[in-house]
Design a protein around this motif. Structure first.
Motif: not given
Length: 224
Positions: A124-126, A156-162, A170-176, A188-191
């Protein structure tokens, strides 16, 4: 990447970056010398589909499977029977790019019997910048609706905050932060934590999930 199951299904809301991730994943596997098939099951969205990059990808040795109707100016929701090839042929590493909402996920549901737990992962791309998935409650509701439509479970989860080329650390860390909350809520794990290469190399190394540098194959040079 090599620890993931043979079939990788990629889902996510429109604008999450699921197609860009799918293309990058296929390229990385091909560069490892793997036999790769990229299946474009998105028959809902008219823009930024992986099959639009067929020429580039096939030059890299990646087999791209999309619509059964050929023609650059033709847009008909027709699925090629070739979709079954990587599902049945275990010599292939398969990446399956699915339409970005529960309606699009119904197409995947046509093939659910091929996805046995030992052979597939569904990511799941988030993107925390998307209004429809910027809270845990909204994200998990969206995830569950896609699971129900596809009849396949997320693994599994994908943090793809962009913000495309303007993405910051900062965008990516906020998404994390959101991904971690969703991980706990959904068990679910963050892959992966995916980001453009200039940002990926600056991310902290102790984040949950593997850092996944990406090239923007789906964005033309003139696009912001």
């Amino acid at each position: 990447m090599l620890k993931d199951k043979r079939l990788r299904i990629v889902i996510g809301h429109y604008g999450s970056g699921k197609t860009e991730f799918s293309v990058n994943y296929a390229v990385k596997l091909a560069k490892m010398g793997k036999k790769v098939a990229l299946v474009d099951l998105d028959i809902v969205n008219l823009y930024f589909r992986s099959r639009e990059k067929s020429n580039i990808l096939e030059e890299m040795g990646i087999r791209v499977i999309g619509s059964s109707v050929k023609g650059a100016a033709v847009d008909i929701p027709a699925i090629s029977s070739e979709v079954l090839m990587p599902l049945q042929d275990k010599s292939y590493e398969g990446i399956i790019d699915v339409g970005g909402d529960p309606v699009g996920a119904r197409v995947l549901g046509m093939y659910y019997q091929y996805f046995i737990p030992e052979e597939y992962d569904m990511f799941f791309v988030l993107n925390a910048n998307r209004p429809e998935t910027q809270t845990v409650e909204k994200a998990i509701e969206y995830l569950r609706k896609i699971e129900d439509a596809a009849r396949v479970k997320v693994t599994g989860i994908i943090n793809n905050t962009h913000m495309l080329k303007s993405t910051t650390i900062e965008d990516v860390l906020r998404g994390q932060e959101l991904a971690e909350k969703l991980s706990q809520e959904a068990n679910l794990p963050i892959k992966y934590i995916s980001a453009i290469e200039s940002v990926a190399k600056e991310l902290p190394k102790d984040l949950e999930g593997e850092i996944f540098p990406m090239t923007l194959y789906m964005r033309e040079e003139w696009m912001v």
